[in-house]
Design a protein around this motif. Sequence first.
Motif, PDB file in Angstrom:
ATOM      1  N   ILE A  78     -11.544  -0.343   3.636  1.00  0.00           N
ATOM      2  CA  ILE A  78     -11.487  -1.640   2.929  1.00  0.00           C
ATOM      3  C   ILE A  78     -10.079  -2.209   2.975  1.00  0.00           C
ATOM      4  N   ASP A  79      -9.066  -1.377   2.671  1.00  0.00           N
ATOM      5  CA  ASP A  79      -7.680  -1.845   2.713  1.00  0.00           C
ATOM      6  C   ASP A  79      -7.248  -2.162   4.142  1.00  0.00           C
ATOM      7  N   ARG A  80      -7.712  -1.358   5.115  1.00  0.00           N
ATOM      8  CA  ARG A  80      -7.375  -1.640   6.508  1.00  0.00           C
ATOM      9  C   ARG A  80      -7.954  -2.979   6.941  1.00  0.00           C
ATOM     10  N   LEU A  96      -4.926   4.106   5.810  1.00  0.00           N
ATOM     11  CA  LEU A  96      -5.553   3.184   4.864  1.00  0.00           C
ATOM     12  C   LEU A  96      -7.061   3.405   4.871  1.00  0.00           C
ATOM     13  N   ASP A  97      -7.681   3.284   3.704  1.00  0.00           N
ATOM     14  CA  ASP A  97      -9.143   3.366   3.707  1.00  0.00           C
ATOM     15  C   ASP A  97      -9.685   2.123   4.406  1.00  0.00           C
ATOM     16  N   HIS A 131       0.843  -1.195   0.000  1.00  0.00           N
ATOM     17  CA  HIS A 131       0.000   0.000   0.000  1.00  0.00           C
ATOM     18  C   HIS A 131       0.880   1.247   0.000  1.00  0.00           C
ATOM     19  N   ALA A 165      -8.705  -5.508   5.074  1.00  0.00           N
ATOM     20  CA  ALA A 165      -7.982  -6.588   4.386  1.00  0.00           C
ATOM     21  C   ALA A 165      -6.634  -6.849   5.060  1.00  0.00           C
ATOM     22  N   TYR A 166      -5.922  -5.793   5.409  1.00  0.00           N
ATOM     23  CA  TYR A 166      -4.633  -5.957   6.082  1.00  0.00           C
ATOM     24  C   TYR A 166      -4.821  -6.646   7.430  1.00  0.00           C
TER      25      TYR A 166
END
Length: 190
Positions: free
Chosen positions: A45-47, A42-43, A35, A49-50
């Motif tokens: 969605i990315d947060r 992080l937005d 990222h 997922a991480y």
Amino acid sequence: MDGPAETRWPERPFCGRPSDSLDSGGCPGVVVDGHADCLAHLDHIDRAAYLTSLAPWADVDHRGTSFTPELLRELLEALKDPDTSRARFGHAGFDGATFTGRAAFDDATFTGHAGFREATFTADADFAKATFARAARFDDATFTNRAEFRKATFTGPAYFDDVTFAPYPFLPAGARYPVVPPPRRPFLDT
């Protein structure tokens, strides 16, 4: 310092997003792998997922990242051991991180090196019953409120060089920190 007392994290770019700090050229948090932003930026969605990709005993590198209590809770939840319901870290990089509310690391286990150098805790920092299996570094950290290490276990070296602890309001002016009370004498029946 090289050697067993610390983990060498790979060089990683900084987030650089606009920061609240007046003297900052941008957010100093290291980016999350894959990222362009740190965990705090992080937005959702990315947060998510991480955080879902993490498991107990994972290594985490969040140097320079700003943590709200909610963000820290999300990270701790992602590292929670289902058998004990406690957060379990491998190596943990929080050097230069800022914790803007209560930092609740109580009962956490750090099996790798734990780095909190130059970290800032703006509210209570709770490491009660935490376990540090390898080196724990708090050099140059700032605790602006209560710092709790009651019943914490350090089996590796622990470094607290040049740490700033908030003054306790109930201690006399000019007292040196930490103040250690005199030992209690046991009551003897005669």
